[in-house]
Motif scaffolding. Sequence first.
Motif, PDB file in Angstrom:
ATOM      1  N   GLY A  21      18.021 -24.664 112.202  1.00  0.00           N
ATOM      2  CA  GLY A  21      16.672 -25.096 111.696  1.00  0.00           C
ATOM      3  C   GLY A  21      16.419 -26.288 112.401  1.00  0.00           C
ATOM      4  N   PHE A 212      17.337 -22.606 106.497  1.00  0.00           N
ATOM      5  CA  PHE A 212      16.745 -22.304 107.931  1.00  0.00           C
ATOM      6  C   PHE A 212      15.218 -22.800 107.822  1.00  0.00           C
ATOM      7  CE2 PHE A 212      14.230 -20.418 111.488  1.00  0.00           C
ATOM      8  CZ  PHE A 212      14.701 -20.887 112.444  1.00  0.00           C
ATOM      9  N   ALA A 213      14.334 -22.365 107.090  1.00  0.00           N
ATOM     10  CA  ALA A 213      12.913 -22.574 106.718  1.00  0.00           C
ATOM     11  C   ALA A 213      12.729 -23.853 106.378  1.00  0.00           C
ATOM     12  CB  ALA A 213      12.384 -21.670 105.803  1.00  0.00           C
ATOM     13  N   SER A 215      15.142 -26.498 106.749  1.00  0.00           N
ATOM     14  CA  SER A 215      15.549 -27.586 107.810  1.00  0.00           C
ATOM     15  C   SER A 215      14.690 -27.529 109.169  1.00  0.00           C
ATOM     16  CB  SER A 215      16.838 -27.326 108.110  1.00  0.00           C
ATOM     17  OG  SER A 215      16.840 -25.788 108.789  1.00  0.00           O
ATOM     18  N   LEU A 216      13.957 -26.306 109.409  1.00  0.00           N
ATOM     19  CA  LEU A 216      12.983 -26.291 110.334  1.00  0.00           C
ATOM     20  C   LEU A 216      12.115 -27.446 110.137  1.00  0.00           C
ATOM     21  CD1 LEU A 216      11.840 -23.502 112.600  1.00  0.00           C
ATOM     22  CD2 LEU A 216       9.995 -25.031 111.741  1.00  0.00           C
TER      23      LEU A 216
END
Length: 426
Positions: A21, A212-213, A215-216
């Motif tokens: 991410g 992931f969402a 950290s992106l």
Amino acid sequence: MKAKRFLTSLSVQVLLALVLGLAAGMGAQRWGLPGGTGTADFIQSIGQLWLNALRMTIVPLVFSLLVTGVASIADAARAGRIAMKAVGWFAALILFSVCYSVAVSYGLLSLWPIDPEGGRLLLAAAPASAEGVGAGAPFGEFLKTIAPSNPIRAAAEDAILGIVVFAVFFGFAASRLPERLRAPLTTFFEAVGETMIIIVRWVLVAAPVGVFALSLGVGLTAGASAAGVLLHYVVVISLACIGIGLLFYPLVMIFGRVSLTRFARAAAPAQVVAFSTQSSLASLPVMVERAVDELGVRRATAGLVLPLAVAVFRITSPVANLGVALYCAHLFGIEPSAGQLIAAMLTAALISVGTVGLPGQVSFFASIAPVCIAMGVPLEMLPLLLAVEVIPDIFRTLGNVTADLAVTRMVQGEDVEPDREMAAGI
């Protein structure tokens, strides 16, 4: 065993999701993101949805775990003099660890502060939404939150300290009921707790997607600075856990009348198991063996105190949990008032009783979120910190195993035979 393997695998997946991410966010920061801000907002909404799904379990999980945990401690204390003495040591050491955590956290962050630019960029991806007693609230406001006039309203308003205090009183009161009334009541709350844990595990299955969402979005805003702040966090919390473990060497020398070298030799095999398994329970057989064979503890004492310690005593819990909350407070630029700090310390001490024995991923939110709420610190950073928790968790377990062995020798105290090495000055 299957659950342990699953959680270990999940920890790796979440860590990979964090790395991917951040990398994807940094790439999008440099070359652009298809769909622009609309895509970024949609991805971050997925991460926020996952975080909200975890938050919805906090109040019922904490309340039910505290009721059953306090009831079990009260039952253990009635089991005899040794059990009562062990519970007394547990309580004193948990309070000591709370004070230690505040001192060490402030000390480490003063000597080695969070990179201001990295922190600023990281916060840009996680807008603050403080909860709990407001910053700068008078001390009288804190006192009013200790005993909630309406526990249901306190739960709805996330007045977490009041909920915790009410749960503790409820648990002790439940332990005074006759068996025919106490058993179904504690069984009910045990079932509620297990139900919440199942829900948390379901939510954690989606942890790689949620992390992931989130950290992106962090990578898109903070870039490589985010990785530096997360590494700094890992080192600070790990050092705090290492420190509390090391303090038990002089403590066992003073109160357990055993030399440092003898205790170090006795603890080493259990520490190796703890390091490799990240489980105090898995280390229990080795701890019993070393306490009896190397520390001169009677088998009956070791057989009572060590399982009790694994069941209700986790010395690094308030250390790390308060450390995480104070780290987040520094990150958000929040200076806790005296009332907030005391509320967080009391919450950390009491919560440590209820969350003992939970898997690391479950206990991370169940034990840290209430401390953050009591301190008025937003929870938005916790998913990212969960992703790197696998490293501090190793040192949490090492500290717990070291403390369990030390307390077992200290509980026996004057009943142990003199330590020849210590008498000889070794």
